[in-house]
Scaffold this active site. Structure first.
Site, PDB file in Angstrom:
ATOM      1  N   ALA A  37      43.257  23.600  29.147  1.00 15.02           N
ATOM      2  CA  ALA A  37      43.751  23.542  30.529  1.00 15.02           C
ATOM      3  C   ALA A  37      45.207  23.963  30.646  1.00 15.02           C
ATOM      4  CB  ALA A  37      43.557  22.141  31.078  1.00 15.02           C
ATOM      5  N   ALA A  38      45.719  24.712  29.674  1.00 11.45           N
ATOM      6  CA  ALA A  38      47.146  25.073  29.706  1.00 11.45           C
ATOM      7  C   ALA A  38      47.497  25.781  31.014  1.00 11.45           C
ATOM      8  CB  ALA A  38      47.496  25.955  28.514  1.00 11.45           C
ATOM      9  N   GLY A  39      46.648  26.730  31.413  1.00 17.17           N
ATOM     10  CA  GLY A  39      46.909  27.475  32.645  1.00 17.17           C
ATOM     11  C   GLY A  39      46.853  26.561  33.869  1.00 17.17           C
ATOM     12  N   ASP A  40      45.939  25.596  33.864  1.00 16.62           N
ATOM     13  CA  ASP A  40      45.826  24.666  34.995  1.00 16.62           C
ATOM     14  C   ASP A  40      47.049  23.758  35.078  1.00 16.62           C
ATOM     15  OD1 ASP A  40      43.359  25.682  35.646  1.00 16.62           O
ATOM     16  OD2 ASP A  40      42.251  24.170  34.511  1.00 16.62           O
TER      17      ASP A  40
END
Ligand code: ADP
Length: 308
Positions: free
Chosen positions: A250-253
């Site tokens: 979920a890095a982008g989230d």
């Protein structure tokens, strides 16, 4: 409400298998360790924004299963306003099947379930909430027509819209023009701009092309290479923080949710990006989607540690 982020997007239960390596077609990998976590790009970004200090309301569609109840509890625990969460009978809550290998790389299959019942009609029922938003944050895990409807509605109300077009899909110019912020990863940048994004020069060219398509600002996240940010007036490459990732799911989230939280708190753009960059790096050192989103104290401690 002043400073309010309204997130409109998906909620999924993530069923995670950690494996030595990702199975190829036809291959069985028998050494997986399983776990569950609450995910979905909308929910992840809502939780990340709330933990980073924004007032967050979440418009999402859940099923009528046990996953939905525990998600609702979790949203409330993160301080999210859940008044506009809708539940559908005889419908499964969205489910994501996630494989993560020993290096933290992932492969994901999503069954949208209730997410695909988030309709333009329901958005009309949320008009009062949307009218009071400072920023509307969207992704593409709900019906595309709903996303387009929200962008048109927000434009007619003069609202700032931030779009993270994930999973990658092309958008019409009129919708790109209505955006305040477009935040994309490498795949989305390449797909929407139609240009490669391998070298730093290519990233810059793709960024310029995306900006020329209409949004007020473009942010390209580049994993361990960091973040490229661009408006008509400035452009800047920001290095990633050095970390040892265990799960980049979920890095982008986390990046998007935290960036939205900083925008509504009127932070300068470079400061906002630095904060989101730190929060996202920190999230890669933890397992799971929503559980990996850090709070304000954790982000501050990380920044203090990494001040060079
Ligand atoms: P997505 O998860 O959407 O593919 P990225 O991989 O671009 O997005 O990651 C989003 C952000 O998370 C990056 O811009 C960076 O801030 C942070 N990040 C991701 N991977 C790493 C890493 N290996 N080291 C440090 N930061 C990272």
């Amino acid at each position: 409400m002043h400073n309010q982020v309204v997130v409109i997007g998906s909620s999924n239960i993530d069923l995670i298998a950690r494996l030595s390596h990702l199975p190829k077609p036809g291959e069985t990998v028998g050494n997986a360790e399983s776990s569950q976590a609450h995910g979905g790009k909308g929910a992840n970004q809502a939780v990340a924004a709330a933990r980073a200090g924004a007032a967050v309301s979440f418009i999402t569609s859940l099923g009528d299963d046990a996953f939905a109840d525990s998600m609702l509890q979790d949203f409330k625990r993160s301080g999210i306003n859940t008044d506009y969460v809708v539940q559908h009978k005889n419908t499964p809550t969205g489910t994501a099947y996630i494989w993560v290998d020993a290096q933290g790389e992932n492969s994901i299959a999503v069954a949208p379930g209730a997410n695909y019942k988030l309709s333009p009609d329901y958005i009309d029922e949320c008009r009062i909430l949307i009218s009071g938003a400072e920023l509307i944050l969207l992704q593409l895990e709900i019906p595309f027509e709903t996303v387009e409807y929200v962008i048109d509605l927000a434009a007619s109300l003069g609202k700032k819209v931030m779009l993270n077009p994930a999973p990658a899909q092309k958008l019409e110019r009129k919708h790109l023009k209505a955006l305040y912020n477009l935040t994309v990863n490498e795949t989305e940048a390449a797909m929407i701009s139609g240009l490669p994004v391998d070298s730093p020069e290519q990233v810059m060219e793709a960024g310029k092309k995306l900006l020329s398509m209409g949004p007020e600002m473009v942010v390209i996240t580049l994993g361990s290479r960091g973040v490229f940010y661009l408006t008509k007036r400035e452009q800047k490459m920001v290095e990633a923080y050095p970390v040892k990732p265990v799960d980049t799911t979920a890095a982008g989230d986390v990046f998007c949710g935290v960036l939205a939280s900083q925008i509504v708190q009127n932070k300068k753009m470079m400061e906002a990006i630095k904060y989101a960059n730190a929060a996202a790096a920190l999230s890669t050192t933890r397992l799971g989607a929503q559980p990996s989103a850090p709070n304000q104290q954790e982000i501050k401690a990380f920044l203090d540690q990494h001040e060079f």
